[in-house]
Design a protein around this motif. Structure first.
Motif, PDB file in Angstrom:
ATOM      1  N   LEU A 116     -33.964   9.430 -47.842  1.00 37.78           N
ATOM      2  CA  LEU A 116     -34.332   8.021 -47.821  1.00 37.78           C
ATOM      3  C   LEU A 116     -33.878   7.392 -46.513  1.00 37.78           C
ATOM      4  CD1 LEU A 116     -33.287   7.071 -51.472  1.00 37.78           C
ATOM      5  CD2 LEU A 116     -35.513   7.868 -50.640  1.00 37.78           C
ATOM      6  N   ASP A 117     -34.810   6.799 -45.802  1.00 41.93           N
ATOM      7  CA  ASP A 117     -34.541   6.188 -44.511  1.00 41.93           C
ATOM      8  C   ASP A 117     -34.383   4.672 -44.677  1.00 41.93           C
ATOM      9  OD1 ASP A 117     -34.226   5.742 -41.819  1.00 41.93           O
ATOM     10  OD2 ASP A 117     -36.333   6.040 -41.309  1.00 41.93           O
ATOM     11  N   ARG A 118     -33.143   4.226 -44.806  1.00 43.24           N
ATOM     12  CA  ARG A 118     -32.821   2.806 -44.929  1.00 43.24           C
ATOM     13  C   ARG A 118     -33.467   2.150 -46.147  1.00 43.24           C
ATOM     14  NH1 ARG A 118     -31.530  -0.107 -39.224  1.00 43.24           N
ATOM     15  NH2 ARG A 118     -30.308   1.576 -38.324  1.00 43.24           N
ATOM     16  N   VAL A 119     -33.409   2.815 -47.270  1.00 46.05           N
ATOM     17  CA  VAL A 119     -33.850   2.211 -48.527  1.00 46.05           C
ATOM     18  C   VAL A 119     -32.628   1.522 -49.132  1.00 46.05           C
ATOM     19  CG1 VAL A 119     -34.837   2.618 -50.811  1.00 46.05           C
ATOM     20  CG2 VAL A 119     -35.609   3.967 -48.842  1.00 46.05           C
ATOM     21  N   THR A 120     -32.615   0.199 -49.104  1.00 46.05           N
ATOM     22  CA  THR A 120     -31.410  -0.556 -49.436  1.00 46.05           C
ATOM     23  C   THR A 120     -31.394  -1.151 -50.838  1.00 46.05           C
ATOM     24  OG1 THR A 120     -32.373  -2.536 -48.437  1.00 46.05           O
ATOM     25  CG2 THR A 120     -31.014  -1.146 -47.013  1.00 46.05           C
ATOM     26  N   ASP A 121     -32.526  -1.203 -51.508  1.00 45.09           N
ATOM     27  CA  ASP A 121     -32.588  -1.804 -52.845  1.00 45.09           C
ATOM     28  C   ASP A 121     -31.993  -0.844 -53.867  1.00 45.09           C
ATOM     29  OD1 ASP A 121     -33.305  -2.737 -55.389  1.00 45.09           O
ATOM     30  OD2 ASP A 121     -35.163  -3.623 -54.660  1.00 45.09           O
ATOM     31  N   PRO A 122     -30.895  -1.216 -54.551  1.00 41.32           N
ATOM     32  CA  PRO A 122     -30.274  -0.301 -55.513  1.00 41.32           C
ATOM     33  C   PRO A 122     -31.184   0.052 -56.678  1.00 41.32           C
ATOM     34  CG  PRO A 122     -29.320  -2.496 -55.689  1.00 41.32           C
ATOM     35  CD  PRO A 122     -30.161  -2.497 -54.457  1.00 41.32           C
ATOM     36  N   HIS A 123     -32.082  -0.850 -57.040  1.00 37.65           N
ATOM     37  CA  HIS A 123     -32.993  -0.554 -58.142  1.00 37.65           C
ATOM     38  C   HIS A 123     -33.986   0.541 -57.740  1.00 37.65           C
ATOM     39  CE1 HIS A 123     -31.542  -4.692 -58.895  1.00 37.65           C
ATOM     40  NE2 HIS A 123     -31.473  -4.264 -60.134  1.00 37.65           N
ATOM     41  N   ASN A 124     -34.465   0.503 -56.498  1.00 39.55           N
ATOM     42  CA  ASN A 124     -35.353   1.566 -56.028  1.00 39.55           C
ATOM     43  C   ASN A 124     -34.622   2.905 -55.962  1.00 39.55           C
ATOM     44  OD1 ASN A 124     -37.892   0.365 -55.690  1.00 39.55           O
ATOM     45  ND2 ASN A 124     -37.332  -0.500 -53.714  1.00 39.55           N
ATOM     46  N   ALA A 139     -30.965  17.212 -54.383  1.00 41.11           N
ATOM     47  CA  ALA A 139     -30.204  16.061 -53.896  1.00 41.11           C
ATOM     48  C   ALA A 139     -31.128  14.949 -53.446  1.00 41.11           C
ATOM     49  CB  ALA A 139     -29.301  16.472 -52.726  1.00 41.11           C
ATOM     50  N   VAL A 140     -30.597  13.737 -53.484  1.00 39.60           N
ATOM     51  CA  VAL A 140     -31.175  12.590 -52.795  1.00 39.60           C
ATOM     52  C   VAL A 140     -30.203  12.266 -51.665  1.00 39.60           C
ATOM     53  CG1 VAL A 140     -31.828  10.161 -52.959  1.00 39.60           C
ATOM     54  CG2 VAL A 140     -32.335  11.726 -54.853  1.00 39.60           C
ATOM     55  N   ILE A 141     -30.720  12.153 -50.452  1.00 35.45           N
ATOM     56  CA  ILE A 141     -29.888  12.014 -49.257  1.00 35.45           C
ATOM     57  C   ILE A 141     -30.226  10.709 -48.552  1.00 35.45           C
ATOM     58  CG2 ILE A 141     -29.275  13.085 -47.042  1.00 35.45           C
ATOM     59  CD1 ILE A 141     -30.425  15.741 -48.355  1.00 35.45           C
ATOM     60  N   ALA A 142     -29.204   9.975 -48.164  1.00 36.08           N
ATOM     61  CA  ALA A 142     -29.409   8.692 -47.489  1.00 36.08           C
ATOM     62  C   ALA A 142     -28.300   8.488 -46.464  1.00 36.08           C
ATOM     63  CB  ALA A 142     -29.410   7.545 -48.498  1.00 36.08           C
ATOM     64  N   PRO A 143     -28.534   7.656 -45.461  1.00 28.31           N
ATOM     65  CA  PRO A 143     -27.468   7.378 -44.485  1.00 28.31           C
ATOM     66  C   PRO A 143     -26.328   6.595 -45.127  1.00 28.31           C
ATOM     67  CG  PRO A 143     -29.376   5.996 -44.065  1.00 28.31           C
ATOM     68  CD  PRO A 143     -29.791   6.979 -45.107  1.00 28.31           C
ATOM     69  N   ALA A 144     -25.127   6.792 -44.605  1.00 26.11           N
ATOM     70  CA  ALA A 144     -23.964   6.093 -45.144  1.00 26.11           C
ATOM     71  C   ALA A 144     -24.075   4.589 -44.929  1.00 26.11           C
ATOM     72  CB  ALA A 144     -22.689   6.639 -44.509  1.00 26.11           C
ATOM     73  N   ARG A 145     -24.723   4.201 -43.831  1.00 27.63           N
ATOM     74  CA  ARG A 145     -24.930   2.782 -43.552  1.00 27.63           C
ATOM     75  C   ARG A 145     -26.410   2.431 -43.717  1.00 27.63           C
ATOM     76  NH1 ARG A 145     -22.560   1.394 -37.823  1.00 27.63           N
ATOM     77  NH2 ARG A 145     -23.042  -0.704 -38.594  1.00 27.63           N
ATOM     78  N   HIS A 146     -26.675   1.173 -44.027  1.00 27.97           N
ATOM     79  CA  HIS A 146     -28.063   0.701 -44.172  1.00 27.97           C
ATOM     80  C   HIS A 146     -28.801   1.460 -45.281  1.00 27.97           C
ATOM     81  CE1 HIS A 146     -27.306  -1.489 -40.511  1.00 27.97           C
ATOM     82  NE2 HIS A 146     -27.073  -0.377 -39.855  1.00 27.97           N
ATOM     83  N   ALA A 147     -28.099   1.707 -46.368  1.00 29.66           N
ATOM     84  CA  ALA A 147     -28.710   2.326 -47.542  1.00 29.66           C
ATOM     85  C   ALA A 147     -27.976   1.799 -48.769  1.00 29.66           C
ATOM     86  CB  ALA A 147     -28.625   3.845 -47.472  1.00 29.66           C
ATOM     87  N   ALA A 148     -28.617   1.879 -49.919  1.00 27.88           N
ATOM     88  CA  ALA A 148     -27.999   1.360 -51.137  1.00 27.88           C
ATOM     89  C   ALA A 148     -26.762   2.173 -51.492  1.00 27.88           C
ATOM     90  CB  ALA A 148     -28.999   1.411 -52.286  1.00 27.88           C
ATOM     91  N   PRO A 149     -25.598   1.531 -51.612  1.00 26.55           N
ATOM     92  CA  PRO A 149     -24.400   2.258 -52.017  1.00 26.55           C
ATOM     93  C   PRO A 149     -24.397   2.489 -53.523  1.00 26.55           C
ATOM     94  CG  PRO A 149     -23.888  -0.059 -51.754  1.00 26.55           C
ATOM     95  CD  PRO A 149     -25.332   0.110 -51.346  1.00 26.55           C
ATOM     96  N   ASN A 172     -25.492  10.517 -40.155  1.00 26.80           N
ATOM     97  CA  ASN A 172     -26.683  10.376 -39.323  1.00 26.80           C
ATOM     98  C   ASN A 172     -27.835  11.103 -40.001  1.00 26.80           C
ATOM     99  OD1 ASN A 172     -28.670  11.252 -37.144  1.00 26.80           O
ATOM    100  ND2 ASN A 172     -27.336   9.922 -35.944  1.00 26.80           N
ATOM    101  N   LEU A 173     -28.857  10.361 -40.385  1.00 21.39           N
ATOM    102  CA  LEU A 173     -29.953  10.951 -41.153  1.00 21.39           C
ATOM    103  C   LEU A 173     -30.716  11.984 -40.335  1.00 21.39           C
ATOM    104  CD1 LEU A 173     -31.418  10.873 -43.892  1.00 21.39           C
ATOM    105  CD2 LEU A 173     -33.001   9.219 -42.899  1.00 21.39           C
ATOM    106  N   ALA A 174     -31.007  11.682 -39.070  1.00 23.03           N
ATOM    107  CA  ALA A 174     -31.759  12.612 -38.228  1.00 23.03           C
ATOM    108  C   ALA A 174     -30.997  13.931 -38.058  1.00 23.03           C
ATOM    109  CB  ALA A 174     -32.061  11.989 -36.876  1.00 23.03           C
ATOM    110  N   GLU A 175     -29.686  13.856 -37.892  1.00 23.53           N
ATOM    111  CA  GLU A 175     -28.890  15.075 -37.771  1.00 23.53           C
ATOM    112  C   GLU A 175     -28.920  15.874 -39.062  1.00 23.53           C
ATOM    113  OE1 GLU A 175     -24.966  14.096 -36.498  1.00 23.53           O
ATOM    114  OE2 GLU A 175     -25.593  13.424 -34.498  1.00 23.53           O
ATOM    115  N   ALA A 176     -28.842  15.183 -40.197  1.00 25.00           N
ATOM    116  CA  ALA A 176     -28.923  15.870 -41.486  1.00 25.00           C
ATOM    117  C   ALA A 176     -30.281  16.554 -41.641  1.00 25.00           C
ATOM    118  CB  ALA A 176     -28.694  14.875 -42.625  1.00 25.00           C
TER     119      ALA A 176
END
Length: 260
Positions: A116-124, A139-149, A172-176
């Motif tokens: 997920l690239d900057r998907v911030t809505d926790p409901h989504n 797994a579902v993978i998201a960046p540590a920042r700019h993503a729903a915690p 870093n999403l691109a590195e992952a």
């Protein structure tokens, strides 16, 4: 010798993570968290009615609940006023799922991940976790920042999947993504303007581990994310109008990947 600024910042972030707690709420989310041996549980606040309904889970978890008056429940826990808590709240530590390589290479389920690239809505994100569990993604993978915690709202929407479906936060999403490609994953980015359809892209990757990459609604995939994907594909819509939100698009993409 003075520590470099980046080392100090990394240590500060580690300490902040160690002290972070999450309040889960709602009967389903609390029950599943109580049943999860990997979940560190700190404080359980319940009304008598909720305690009666969660009796078996409470006994198995071995955590003594605080029974409070339903009329005063909101004063005992730091939940948003509109939280549908059903008289149940549980303070926990965030889950630690381990390293990306371990989960992606040898985790449970098919070799399939969602990024997920900057998907911030926790409901989504909660809905995507639920779909990922249904279709046995690793797994579902998201960046540590700019993503729903990991939050109570996310857990409630996930309907228990947060306790079972790995949700990995990476620096870093691109590195992952590059690390996944080194492991043999084919990464398909969903893009409504792509020429190739999702079915064609999935068929071309037959037999290979697969990563489905989705961006936030509106901006979509960032340029770096798009460039790191192996292919871009669209979900074809028979209708002339309308579009899917990111959680629905994820469910459709997971189904396409599952049936191949």
């Amino acid at each position: 010798m003075k520590k470099p600024a980046w080392v100090i910042e990394k240590e500060r972030a580690r300490r902040a993570t160690a002290s972070e707690t999450v309040w889960l709420f709602g009967l389903h989310a609390v029950r599943d968290a109580l049943a999860n041996p990997a979940r560190e549980k700190l404080r359980l606040v319940l009304t008598k009615n909720a305690a009666d309904r969660l009796g078996e889970a409470i006994a198995e978890a071995g955590l003594a609940p605080e029974i409070v008056d339903p009329r005063k429940f909101d004063s005992h826990v730091p939940l948003a006023p509109d939280s549908v808590h059903q008289g149940a709240a549980l303070e926990v530590k965030p889950l630690n799922w381990g390293r990306l390589e371990e989960i992606a290479a040898g985790g449970e389920g098919r070799p399939l991940v969602v990024l997920l690239d900057r998907v911030t809505d926790p409901h989504n994100v909660g809905a995507i976790l639920r779909s990922a569990e249904v279709f046995a993604a690793r797994a579902v993978i998201a960046p540590a920042r700019h993503a729903a915690p990991e939050t109570g709202a996310l857990a409630k929407t996930a309907s228990g999947a947060l306790e079972r479906q790995p949700y990995l936060r990476v620096g870093n999403l691109a590195e992952a993504m590059e690390r996944l490609k080194d492991m043999g994953y084919v990464l398909i980015g969903l893009d409504g303007e792509a020429e190739e359809t999702l079915g064609v892209a999935v068929a071309a990757a037959a037999g290979r581990p697969l990563g489905l990459v989705l961006g936030a609604e509106g901006p979509g995939l960032r340029e770096k994310t798009r460039e790191t994907c192996d292919r871009l594909a669209k979900i074809p819509y028979p209708g002339e109008f309308g579009s899917l939100n990111v959680s629905n698009a994820a469910a459709v993409a997971l189904y396409a990947a599952a049936v191949g």
